[in-house]
Design a protein around this motif. Sequence first.
Motif, mmCIF file in Angstrom:
data_model
loop_
_atom_site.group_PDB
_atom_site.id
_atom_site.type_symbol
_atom_site.label_atom_id
_atom_site.label_comp_id
_atom_site.label_asym_id
_atom_site.label_seq_id
_atom_site.Cartn_x
_atom_site.Cartn_y
_atom_site.Cartn_z
ATOM 1 N N ASP A 14 -10.110 -1.445 2.360
ATOM 2 C CA ASP A 14 -9.027 -2.337 2.769
ATOM 3 C C ASP A 14 -9.467 -3.247 3.911
ATOM 4 N N HIS B 148 -3.548 5.168 1.228
ATOM 5 C CA HIS B 148 -4.254 4.288 2.161
ATOM 6 C C HIS B 148 -4.216 4.803 3.593
ATOM 7 N N THR C 1 0.078 -6.676 5.071
ATOM 8 C CA THR C 1 0.120 -5.374 4.410
ATOM 9 C C THR C 1 1.501 -4.790 4.606
ATOM 10 N N ASN D 46 0.816 -1.214 0.000
ATOM 11 C CA ASN D 46 0.000 0.000 0.000
ATOM 12 C C ASN D 46 0.847 1.260 0.000
#
Length: 137
Positions: A100, A71, A116, A66
């Motif tokens: 997400d 994000h 992530t 990300n």
Amino acid sequence: MKSKPTPPDPARSAIMRAVKSTNTRPEKVVRSLAHRLGFRFRLHRKALPGNPDLVFVSRRKVIFVNGCFWHGHDCKRGDRQPKANASYWSAKIAGNKARDVKAHAALAAAGWDVLTIWECETKEVEPLRARLADFLT
């Protein structure tokens, strides 16, 4: 009577069109490290929730890479607020964060492990290599 919205700035539009969502520099760093560690993967599986960046099918693990700004990460880059059109951007980033969370929950419910990796974490290679190895083994 409603007023017409102002047309977008052509220079800003050109910049936004140039922003990529796949094959970004941080994503390539993560892919290279995973490959050098001996792990093989598939890219951008649209059939999975959230369209993960790296998919390790046999291990049932996925990795999202990300961008900090896009994000809403809590690092220096992700925590900054745009001055122009601030309400649009705060709503956009909040929507990305909600999307997400929903994708991660759907993947976990389907039996996938999710990691992530943030753009800012790709600057330090050794800690990232260790984190990838821990997650994938």
